[in-house]
Design a protein around this motif. Structure first.
Motif, PDB file in Angstrom:
ATOM      1  N   GLY A 108       0.799  -1.216   0.000  1.00 33.87           N
ATOM      2  CA  GLY A 108       0.000   0.000   0.000  1.00 33.87           C
ATOM      3  C   GLY A 108       0.830   1.263   0.000  1.00 33.87           C
ATOM      4  N   GLU A 109       2.018   1.221   0.621  1.00 35.90           N
ATOM      5  CA  GLU A 109       2.852   2.423   0.685  1.00 35.90           C
ATOM      6  C   GLU A 109       3.429   2.820  -0.670  1.00 35.90           C
ATOM      7  N   SER A 110       3.300   1.958  -1.660  1.00 33.61           N
ATOM      8  CA  SER A 110       3.767   2.301  -3.009  1.00 33.61           C
ATOM      9  C   SER A 110       2.766   3.184  -3.750  1.00 33.61           C
ATOM     10  N   VAL A 111       1.565   3.319  -3.202  1.00 30.63           N
ATOM     11  CA  VAL A 111       0.476   4.035  -3.870  1.00 30.63           C
ATOM     12  C   VAL A 111       0.181   5.329  -3.119  1.00 30.63           C
ATOM     13  N   ARG A 112       0.066   6.419  -3.865  1.00 34.07           N
ATOM     14  CA  ARG A 112      -0.389   7.678  -3.260  1.00 34.07           C
ATOM     15  C   ARG A 112      -1.897   7.812  -3.380  1.00 34.07           C
ATOM     16  N   VAL A 113      -2.425   7.507  -4.566  1.00 36.21           N
ATOM     17  CA  VAL A 113      -3.874   7.585  -4.805  1.00 36.21           C
ATOM     18  C   VAL A 113      -4.256   6.471  -5.770  1.00 36.21           C
ATOM     19  N   VAL A 114      -5.385   5.818  -5.510  1.00 37.23           N
ATOM     20  CA  VAL A 114      -5.964   4.891  -6.476  1.00 37.23           C
ATOM     21  C   VAL A 114      -7.370   5.393  -6.793  1.00 37.23           C
ATOM     22  N   ILE A 131     -12.788  -2.657   0.318  1.00 31.54           N
ATOM     23  CA  ILE A 131     -12.261  -3.521   1.381  1.00 31.54           C
ATOM     24  C   ILE A 131     -10.803  -3.886   1.111  1.00 31.54           C
ATOM     25  N   ASP A 132     -10.498  -4.247  -0.132  1.00 26.96           N
ATOM     26  CA  ASP A 132      -9.142  -4.703  -0.448  1.00 26.96           C
ATOM     27  C   ASP A 132      -8.129  -3.561  -0.463  1.00 26.96           C
ATOM     28  N   TYR A 133      -8.510  -2.402  -0.971  1.00 23.52           N
ATOM     29  CA  TYR A 133      -7.586  -1.260  -0.951  1.00 23.52           C
ATOM     30  C   TYR A 133      -7.327  -0.798   0.484  1.00 23.52           C
ATOM     31  N   GLU A 134      -8.360  -0.837   1.315  1.00 23.69           N
ATOM     32  CA  GLU A 134      -8.200  -0.472   2.718  1.00 23.69           C
ATOM     33  C   GLU A 134      -7.261  -1.456   3.422  1.00 23.69           C
ATOM     34  N   ALA A 135      -7.477  -2.757   3.205  1.00 25.57           N
ATOM     35  CA  ALA A 135      -6.649  -3.777   3.835  1.00 25.57           C
ATOM     36  C   ALA A 135      -5.195  -3.687   3.390  1.00 25.57           C
ATOM     37  N   LEU A 136      -4.989  -3.287   2.143  1.00 24.33           N
ATOM     38  CA  LEU A 136      -3.626  -3.152   1.617  1.00 24.33           C
ATOM     39  C   LEU A 136      -2.919  -1.932   2.192  1.00 24.33           C
ATOM     40  N   GLY A 137      -3.697  -0.977   2.717  1.00 17.94           N
ATOM     41  CA  GLY A 137      -3.109   0.218   3.314  1.00 17.94           C
ATOM     42  C   GLY A 137      -2.864   1.340   2.332  1.00 17.94           C
ATOM     43  N   ILE A 138      -3.643   1.387   1.244  1.00 20.24           N
ATOM     44  CA  ILE A 138      -3.527   2.489   0.286  1.00 20.24           C
ATOM     45  C   ILE A 138      -4.102   3.754   0.929  1.00 20.24           C
ATOM     46  N   PRO A 139      -3.318   4.834   1.017  1.00 22.97           N
ATOM     47  CA  PRO A 139      -3.726   5.988   1.820  1.00 22.97           C
ATOM     48  C   PRO A 139      -4.915   6.771   1.290  1.00 22.97           C
ATOM     49  N   GLU A 140      -5.113   6.775  -0.032  1.00 20.76           N
ATOM     50  CA  GLU A 140      -6.263   7.508  -0.597  1.00 20.76           C
ATOM     51  C   GLU A 140      -6.914   6.696  -1.702  1.00 20.76           C
ATOM     52  N   TYR A 141      -8.231   6.608  -1.627  1.00 17.30           N
ATOM     53  CA  TYR A 141      -9.022   5.914  -2.633  1.00 17.30           C
ATOM     54  C   TYR A 141     -10.126   6.856  -3.089  1.00 17.30           C
ATOM     55  N   ALA A 188      -3.193  14.094  -0.802  1.00 22.50           N
ATOM     56  CA  ALA A 188      -2.053  13.828  -1.688  1.00 22.50           C
ATOM     57  C   ALA A 188      -1.803  14.982  -2.659  1.00 22.50           C
ATOM     58  N   PHE A 189      -2.873  15.698  -3.013  1.00 20.49           N
ATOM     59  CA  PHE A 189      -2.770  16.817  -3.955  1.00 20.49           C
ATOM     60  C   PHE A 189      -3.477  18.038  -3.354  1.00 20.49           C
ATOM     61  N   PRO A 190      -2.904  18.625  -2.303  1.00 18.29           N
ATOM     62  CA  PRO A 190      -3.601  19.699  -1.569  1.00 18.29           C
ATOM     63  C   PRO A 190      -3.840  20.963  -2.383  1.00 18.29           C
ATOM     64  N   GLU A 191      -3.083  21.166  -3.468  1.00 17.27           N
ATOM     65  CA  GLU A 191      -3.246  22.377  -4.270  1.00 17.27           C
ATOM     66  C   GLU A 191      -4.092  22.141  -5.519  1.00 17.27           C
ATOM     67  N   LEU A 192      -4.663  20.966  -5.644  1.00 17.21           N
ATOM     68  CA  LEU A 192      -5.491  20.656  -6.808  1.00 17.21           C
ATOM     69  C   LEU A 192      -6.688  21.597  -6.858  1.00 17.21           C
ATOM     70  N   ASN A 193      -6.849  22.286  -7.978  1.00 16.04           N
ATOM     71  CA  ASN A 193      -7.934  23.258  -8.135  1.00 16.04           C
ATOM     72  C   ASN A 193      -8.950  22.706  -9.127  1.00 16.04           C
ATOM     73  N   LEU A 194      -9.834  21.863  -8.602  1.00 15.84           N
ATOM     74  CA  LEU A 194     -10.774  21.150  -9.455  1.00 15.84           C
ATOM     75  C   LEU A 194     -12.059  20.943  -8.644  1.00 15.84           C
ATOM     76  N   THR A 195     -13.195  21.239  -9.277  1.00 19.45           N
ATOM     77  CA  THR A 195     -14.467  21.018  -8.583  1.00 19.45           C
ATOM     78  C   THR A 195     -15.080  19.690  -9.036  1.00 19.45           C
ATOM     79  N   ALA A 196     -16.042  19.228  -8.235  1.00 15.19           N
ATOM     80  CA  ALA A 196     -16.741  18.001  -8.592  1.00 15.19           C
ATOM     81  C   ALA A 196     -17.431  18.146  -9.954  1.00 15.19           C
ATOM     82  N   ASN A 197     -18.089  19.260 -10.185  1.00 15.48           N
ATOM     83  CA  ASN A 197     -18.788  19.459 -11.459  1.00 15.48           C
ATOM     84  C   ASN A 197     -17.842  19.437 -12.653  1.00 15.48           C
TER      85      ASN A 197
END
Length: 204
Positions: A108-114, A131-141, A188-197
């Motif tokens: 999981g530590e090899s992944v920043r975002v999935v 469930i599987d990404y959480e168990a692997l320890g991926i920090p952001e999904y 992981a990307f605190p400066e990302l300037n993007l809205t949901a829409n």
């Protein structure tokens, strides 16, 4: 759309079989599934990857967005997921035993975002993969439900397009959801300037 290929494989056999350069496949409990996403699904995933790549270049982050990568869940040799978008930590890849020869992630530590872009198989994204990404320890999904297809227990009532970011806190995912003109907030990307829409519009 998903099409099952009638053969049972281990992950190692699947990686040996995987056709290089074309097609997109996942392994679920020994069953090979051919992923056949729609064009709008690919627009959402591809544009999101592009936005994150711009952030990586702008901030000179030690991250990589591969064209494809297989994620191996813990405690099984019969499954391997192929996320819509995955952001990897370059230094951590040195400790991945299957990366250089198999483009496969086992830690999981090899992944920043999935990122999974939701389609008709939404139960996989909100259920098995969660469930599987959480168990692997991926920090952001990130679950990008641009059509509002997910169950009401995941995206609320009335159902509407929803961008969910699950952050791993004390070993468990905690969710923050974004809709409409809300700006997406990612550790992981605190400066990302993007809205949901803006993301959902990619699927129109």
């Amino acid at each position: 759309m998903i099409q099952a290929i009638p053969q049972l494989m281990t992950l190692e056999e699947f990686l040996d079989w995987y056709p290089d350069g074309y097609g997109r496949y996942e392994l679920w409990n020994g069953v090979v599934l051919e992923m056949q996403p729609t064009g709008t699904h690919e627009q959402v995933g591809g544009t999101l990857a592009g936005e994150l790549f711009v952030e990586i270049r702008r901030l000179q982050l030690p991250y990589l967005i591969p064209r494809q990568a297989i994620v191996k869940p813990v405690d099984t040799d019969k499954s391997g997921y192929n996320p819509d978008v995955i952001v990897l930590d370059l230094p951590a890849l040195e400790n991945e035993p299957l990366w250089k020869k198999r483009s496969t992630i086992t830690k999981g530590e090899s992944v920043r975002v999935v990122i999974e872009v939701v389609s008709t198989n939404w139960r996989d994204d909100y259920g098995h993969k969660f469930i599987d990404y959480e168990a692997l320890g991926i920090p952001e999904y990130w679950v990008v439900d641009y059509l509002g297809l997910g169950g009401k227990r995941y995206i609320g009532t009335p159902k509407q397009p929803t961008f969910s970011i699950y952050q791993l806190i004390d070993g468990e995912y905690q969710v923050q959801q974004f809709r409409g003109g809300e700006r997406i907030v990612s550790p992981a990307f605190p400066e990302l300037n993007l809205t949901a829409n803006q993301v959902f519009a990619m699927g129109i």
